[in-house]
Design an enzyme around this catalytic site. Structure first.
Site, PDB file in Angstrom:
ATOM      1  N   ASN A 118      52.004  14.275  27.306  1.00  0.00           N
ATOM      2  CA  ASN A 118      51.452  15.418  26.696  1.00  0.00           C
ATOM      3  C   ASN A 118      52.515  16.745  27.269  1.00  0.00           C
ATOM      4  O   ASN A 118      52.863  16.518  28.306  1.00  0.00           O
ATOM      5  CB  ASN A 118      50.091  15.829  27.099  1.00  0.00           C
ATOM      6  N   ASP A 150      42.586  13.909  26.880  1.00  0.00           N
ATOM      7  CA  ASP A 150      44.214  13.116  26.575  1.00  0.00           C
ATOM      8  C   ASP A 150      44.708  12.680  27.997  1.00  0.00           C
ATOM      9  O   ASP A 150      45.570  11.832  27.726  1.00  0.00           O
ATOM     10  CB  ASP A 150      44.666  14.026  25.540  1.00  0.00           C
ATOM     11  N   HIS A 204      50.103  18.988  18.413  1.00  0.00           N
ATOM     12  CA  HIS A 204      49.760  18.489  19.646  1.00  0.00           C
ATOM     13  C   HIS A 204      51.287  17.730  20.313  1.00  0.00           C
ATOM     14  O   HIS A 204      51.409  16.644  19.272  1.00  0.00           O
ATOM     15  CB  HIS A 204      48.629  17.421  19.535  1.00  0.00           C
ATOM     16  N   CYS A 259      49.892   7.932  25.717  1.00  0.00           N
ATOM     17  CA  CYS A 259      48.965   7.500  24.587  1.00  0.00           C
ATOM     18  C   CYS A 259      49.109   5.996  25.052  1.00  0.00           C
ATOM     19  O   CYS A 259      50.202   5.565  24.964  1.00  0.00           O
ATOM     20  CB  CYS A 259      49.358   7.886  23.150  1.00  0.00           C
TER      21      CYS A 259
HETATM   22 MG    MG Z   1      48.500  13.421  23.723  1.00  0.00          MG
END
Ligand code: MG
Length: 290
Positions: free
Chosen positions: A249, A16, A207, A240
């Protein structure tokens, strides 16, 4: 609800994180990063994504990365797969677990993958059933569980319905994403209460994104409500690309610090995480310069 004494951390930086960084680092640098993370004793590392190379060019080397890493005995190595073809790649690469994803927001689903929530669920059904038949664990990511960048607030009932459908099809872990980092601590109360009929907080993973600087406050509330499993990214790598304004994140380092402050055991070695982050920063500096 008593607060858990231990926390499970899934390091998602290699997938990610790198997926959402504009520049690509070499396959060798990715392998070195993952090998450094493997020394930190994570419960799980999400290594890469078996997606179409033309869609996410940063992860086009998924098979080479999986073949090149040295796996630690106590760590589960998972990969993201969007479809059956991705599952074929994941199984060939010896993934122990796959992640599939669906949005709780109709607009986000349309904009992110050009398909409705229902179409996504229909496409995932054979993926999950084949993975379970092959004895792989399956994480079901649900994105936009609090807010959608296009539709605003997402109802808990919408999230609950998507979670119920994923569990019905055989997903083993539900992973709730605050995709644009919009959550405030109070959102956890209503979200977790609303999901009680499908999953207890102790069975959920969060998350979180630190877009608004609240990820740790949100995590702390979730922990107080019984959540004991979190995704995080070394150095806060990645955001993202399909959700405007959603960088970051939550950093693994920050989650580890929170756990230490609350006296919760993670088993993860913070010094090794910092070493892995430093190593990656160097690789990115080299990639940027070349
Ligand atoms: Mg993420």
């Amino acid at each position: 609800m008593s607060v858990a004494r231990s926390m499970r951390i899934t390091e998602v930086g290699p997938r990610d994180g790198l997926q959402n960084e504009p520049l690509s680092i070499s396959t060798a640098a990715k392998i070195a990063f993952i090998n450094a993370l493997s020394k930190a004793n994570f419960a799980e590392i999400e290594v890469t994504s078996f997606v179409r190379a033309d869609r996410i060019t940063q992860l086009a080397d998924a098979a080479q990365v999986m073949a090149g890493i040295t796996r630690a005995a106590g760590t589960v190595y998972s990969v993201l797969v969007p479809n059956e073809r991705g599952l074929d790649g994941a199984m060939a690469a010896g993934a122990q677990k796959i992640s599939v994803f669906v949005s709780a927001s109709e607009s986000f689903s349309q904009r992110n993958v050009n398909a409705s929530i229902q179409e996504c669920l229909d496409k995932l059904r054979p993926v999950v059933s084949r993975a379970r038949a092959a004895k792989l664990a399956v994480r079901g990511y649900v994105s936009c569980v609090v807010k959608c960048p296009y539709d605003g607030a997402v109802s808990v009932e919408q999230v609950r319905q998507v979670c119920a459908r994923l569990l019905e099809m055989g997903v083993t872990d539900l992973d709730l994403g605050d995709t644009i980092g919009a959550a405030v601590p109070d959102d956890m109360d209503r979200l977790l209460a609303g999901l009680e009929s499908v999953a207890a907080p102790t069975d959920l993973t969060l998350h979180l994104h630190n877009t608004s600087g609240r990820a740790i406050a949100v995590a702390e509330r979730a922990i107080a409500l019984g959540v004991a499993s979190f995704d995080s990214s070394a150095g806060g790598l990645g955001g993202c690309p399909f959700a405007p304004g959603s960088p970051g994140n939550v950093a693994t380092e920050d989650v580890l610090e929170l756990a230490a402050r609350l006296g919760i055991e993670t088993g993860v070695r913070a010094d090794q995480v910092r070493a892995a982050t430093d190593q990656l920063r160097q690789a990115m500096t080299i990639a940027r310069a070349s």
